[in-house]
Design a protein around this motif. Structure first.
Motif, PDB file in Angstrom:
ATOM      1  N   VAL A 120       0.759  -1.418  -0.004  1.00 37.27           N
ATOM      2  CA  VAL A 120      -0.090  -0.032   0.067  1.00 37.27           C
ATOM      3  C   VAL A 120       0.830   1.243   0.107  1.00 37.27           C
ATOM      4  CG1 VAL A 120      -1.565   1.232   1.327  1.00 37.27           C
ATOM      5  CG2 VAL A 120      -2.084  -1.055   0.984  1.00 37.27           C
ATOM      6  N   GLY A 121       1.854   1.192   0.653  1.00 35.00           N
ATOM      7  CA  GLY A 121       2.762   2.442   0.871  1.00 35.00           C
ATOM      8  C   GLY A 121       3.464   2.580  -0.821  1.00 35.00           C
ATOM      9  N   THR A 122       4.030   1.692  -1.201  1.00 35.66           N
ATOM     10  CA  THR A 122       4.704   1.760  -2.312  1.00 35.66           C
ATOM     11  C   THR A 122       3.684   2.102  -3.706  1.00 35.66           C
ATOM     12  OG1 THR A 122       6.141  -0.051  -1.920  1.00 35.66           O
ATOM     13  CG2 THR A 122       6.070   0.427  -4.201  1.00 35.66           C
ATOM     14  N   ALA A 123       2.423   1.681  -3.337  1.00 41.02           N
ATOM     15  CA  ALA A 123       1.335   2.304  -4.370  1.00 41.02           C
ATOM     16  C   ALA A 123       1.079   3.569  -4.289  1.00 41.02           C
ATOM     17  CB  ALA A 123       0.220   1.304  -4.504  1.00 41.02           C
ATOM     18  N   ALA A 124       1.008   4.128  -3.242  1.00 44.36           N
ATOM     19  CA  ALA A 124       0.606   5.407  -2.741  1.00 44.36           C
ATOM     20  C   ALA A 124       1.704   6.355  -3.082  1.00 44.36           C
ATOM     21  CB  ALA A 124       0.353   5.533  -1.160  1.00 44.36           C
ATOM     22  N   LEU A 125       3.078   5.883  -3.107  1.00 49.06           N
ATOM     23  CA  LEU A 125       4.442   6.631  -3.510  1.00 49.06           C
ATOM     24  C   LEU A 125       4.226   6.744  -5.007  1.00 49.06           C
ATOM     25  CD1 LEU A 125       6.670   8.054  -2.347  1.00 49.06           C
ATOM     26  CD2 LEU A 125       8.025   5.918  -2.581  1.00 49.06           C
ATOM     27  N   VAL A 126       3.897   5.523  -5.725  1.00 51.08           N
ATOM     28  CA  VAL A 126       4.222   5.793  -7.100  1.00 51.08           C
ATOM     29  C   VAL A 126       2.960   6.654  -7.496  1.00 51.08           C
ATOM     30  CG1 VAL A 126       3.360   4.545  -9.133  1.00 51.08           C
ATOM     31  CG2 VAL A 126       5.124   3.356  -7.491  1.00 51.08           C
ATOM     32  N   LEU A 127       1.687   6.385  -6.944  1.00 49.77           N
ATOM     33  CA  LEU A 127       0.512   7.588  -7.264  1.00 49.77           C
ATOM     34  C   LEU A 127       0.706   8.661  -7.355  1.00 49.77           C
ATOM     35  CD1 LEU A 127      -2.417   7.727  -8.082  1.00 49.77           C
ATOM     36  CD2 LEU A 127      -2.845   7.473  -5.799  1.00 49.77           C
TER      37      LEU A 127
ATOM     38  N   MET B  38       3.777  10.316  -6.778  1.00 49.08           N
ATOM     39  CA  MET B  38       4.899  10.982  -7.639  1.00 49.08           C
ATOM     40  C   MET B  38       4.283  11.031  -9.011  1.00 49.08           C
ATOM     41  SD  MET B  38       7.407  11.250  -5.626  1.00 49.08           S
ATOM     42  CE  MET B  38       8.969  11.569  -6.946  1.00 49.08           C
ATOM     43  N   SER B  39       3.510  10.148  -9.597  1.00 51.78           N
ATOM     44  CA  SER B  39       3.082  10.310 -10.843  1.00 51.78           C
ATOM     45  C   SER B  39       2.232  11.698 -10.928  1.00 51.78           C
ATOM     46  CB  SER B  39       2.126   9.112 -11.251  1.00 51.78           C
ATOM     47  OG  SER B  39       2.697   7.887 -11.318  1.00 51.78           O
ATOM     48  N   VAL B  40       1.227  11.705  -9.989  1.00 52.82           N
ATOM     49  CA  VAL B  40       0.575  13.040  -9.983  1.00 52.82           C
ATOM     50  C   VAL B  40       1.553  14.296  -9.924  1.00 52.82           C
ATOM     51  CG1 VAL B  40      -1.096  14.476  -8.529  1.00 52.82           C
ATOM     52  CG2 VAL B  40      -1.583  12.181  -8.700  1.00 52.82           C
ATOM     53  N   PHE B  41       2.742  14.345  -9.056  1.00 50.96           N
ATOM     54  CA  PHE B  41       3.469  15.478  -8.993  1.00 50.96           C
ATOM     55  C   PHE B  41       4.035  15.655 -10.281  1.00 50.96           C
ATOM     56  CE2 PHE B  41       3.550  15.480  -4.329  1.00 50.96           C
ATOM     57  CZ  PHE B  41       2.792  16.495  -4.281  1.00 50.96           C
ATOM     58  N   ASN B  42       4.431  14.635 -10.984  1.00 46.96           N
ATOM     59  CA  ASN B  42       5.299  14.834 -12.459  1.00 46.96           C
ATOM     60  C   ASN B  42       4.532  15.350 -13.140  1.00 46.96           C
ATOM     61  OD1 ASN B  42       7.256  14.304 -14.242  1.00 46.96           O
ATOM     62  ND2 ASN B  42       6.337  12.338 -14.710  1.00 46.96           N
ATOM     63  N   GLY B  43       3.004  15.138 -13.618  1.00 46.43           N
ATOM     64  CA  GLY B  43       2.099  15.461 -14.362  1.00 46.43           C
ATOM     65  C   GLY B  43       1.769  17.020 -13.972  1.00 46.43           C
ATOM     66  N   LEU B  44       1.682  17.343 -12.681  1.00 45.66           N
ATOM     67  CA  LEU B  44       1.571  18.740 -12.031  1.00 45.66           C
ATOM     68  C   LEU B  44       2.589  19.384 -12.471  1.00 45.66           C
ATOM     69  CD1 LEU B  44      -0.705  20.417 -10.425  1.00 45.66           C
ATOM     70  CD2 LEU B  44       0.475  19.751  -8.524  1.00 45.66           C
ATOM     71  N   ALA B  45       3.854  19.060 -12.306  1.00 53.43           N
ATOM     72  CA  ALA B  45       4.931  19.881 -12.652  1.00 53.43           C
ATOM     73  C   ALA B  45       4.952  20.176 -14.042  1.00 53.43           C
ATOM     74  CB  ALA B  45       6.292  19.151 -12.385  1.00 53.43           C
ATOM     75  N   GLY B  46       4.555  19.243 -15.092  1.00 49.83           N
ATOM     76  CA  GLY B  46       4.404  19.748 -16.398  1.00 49.83           C
ATOM     77  C   GLY B  46       3.518  20.825 -16.570  1.00 49.83           C
ATOM     78  N   PHE B  47       2.391  20.625 -15.887  1.00 47.05           N
ATOM     79  CA  PHE B  47       1.072  21.385 -16.119  1.00 47.05           C
ATOM     80  C   PHE B  47       1.777  22.698 -15.589  1.00 47.05           C
ATOM     81  CE2 PHE B  47      -2.282  23.673 -14.310  1.00 47.05           C
ATOM     82  CZ  PHE B  47      -3.219  23.977 -15.312  1.00 47.05           C
ATOM     83  N   ILE B  48       2.210  23.012 -14.688  1.00 40.78           N
ATOM     84  CA  ILE B  48       2.535  24.241 -13.995  1.00 40.78           C
ATOM     85  C   ILE B  48       3.576  25.046 -14.910  1.00 40.78           C
ATOM     86  CG2 ILE B  48       3.797  25.541 -12.217  1.00 40.78           C
ATOM     87  CD1 ILE B  48       2.257  23.672 -10.290  1.00 40.78           C
TER      88      ILE B  48
END
Length: 181
Positions: free
Chosen positions: A34-41, A43-53
């Motif tokens: 669960v911790g690994t899945a949350a971390l991957v999720l 990190m993926s959101v922040f990666n997309g958010l960084a591109g958007f910003i």
């Protein structure tokens, strides 16, 4: 077979379901999964958010920006300015100046950042694409110069889009102004 894998398989797949080690192991595996899945999720959101910003602010920030190393302004060197303008890899050059201000409108006040620009500013930054109301121009209406106010600043001032009679007053805050604790 590797001895550690043999021991792990023996405890994970033991037939005795009341084995405390077996239960603790499965709880640990579930927690790690669960911790690994949350971390991957995340990190993926922040990666997309960084591109958007980056895409959002790319319209307002130039590819190359020259700023004063000390203070707010610096003396302009005409030879250097001409060399930059005439360089074959430079498409457009524009000067801007920024400063902190206080905006006042009908008894409401808020802080903001004032950015003074030249008419060539729109050649570098397509600010027209981001305007909600009005247009970006250097014309004066009703004998006053126009400004572009961000939506959040305008909301804090409780402004009205169609009010052409009452101006928004700007007060410049010098960079070395004392602050009250």
């Amino acid at each position: 077979m590797n001895f550690s894998l043999f021991i792990a398989r023996r405890y994970l797949l033991s037939k005795n379901s009341r084995n405390a080690i077996n239960i603790i192991t499965w709880i640990a595996i579930t927690g790690i999964a669960v911790g690994t899945a949350a971390l991957v999720l995340v990190m993926s959101v922040f990666n997309g958010l960084a591109g958007f910003i980056e895409d959002l602010y790319a319209a307002f920030d130039p590819d190359l920006k020259v700023v004063a190393s000390r203070g707010v302004t610096f003396e302009e060197n005409e030879k250097l300015w001409e060399a930059i303008e005439n360089h074959p890899d430079v498409a457009t050059v524009t000067r801007t100046i920024e400063g902190q201000i206080i905006l006042s409108y009908v008894g409401n006040r808020t802080f903001g950042l004032l950015k003074g620009v030249e008419p060539s500013f729109t050649e570098i930054n397509p600010i027209d694409d981001y305007l909600y109301f009005g247009d970006f121009n250097f014309k004066t209406d009703y004998g006053r110069d126009g400004i572009i106010v961000g939506d959040m600043v305008f909301r804090r001032l409780h402004g009205k889009w169609d009010d052409n009679q009452r101006p928004i007053w700007l007060s410049y805050i010098p960079p070395n102004a004392p602050t009250n604790p």
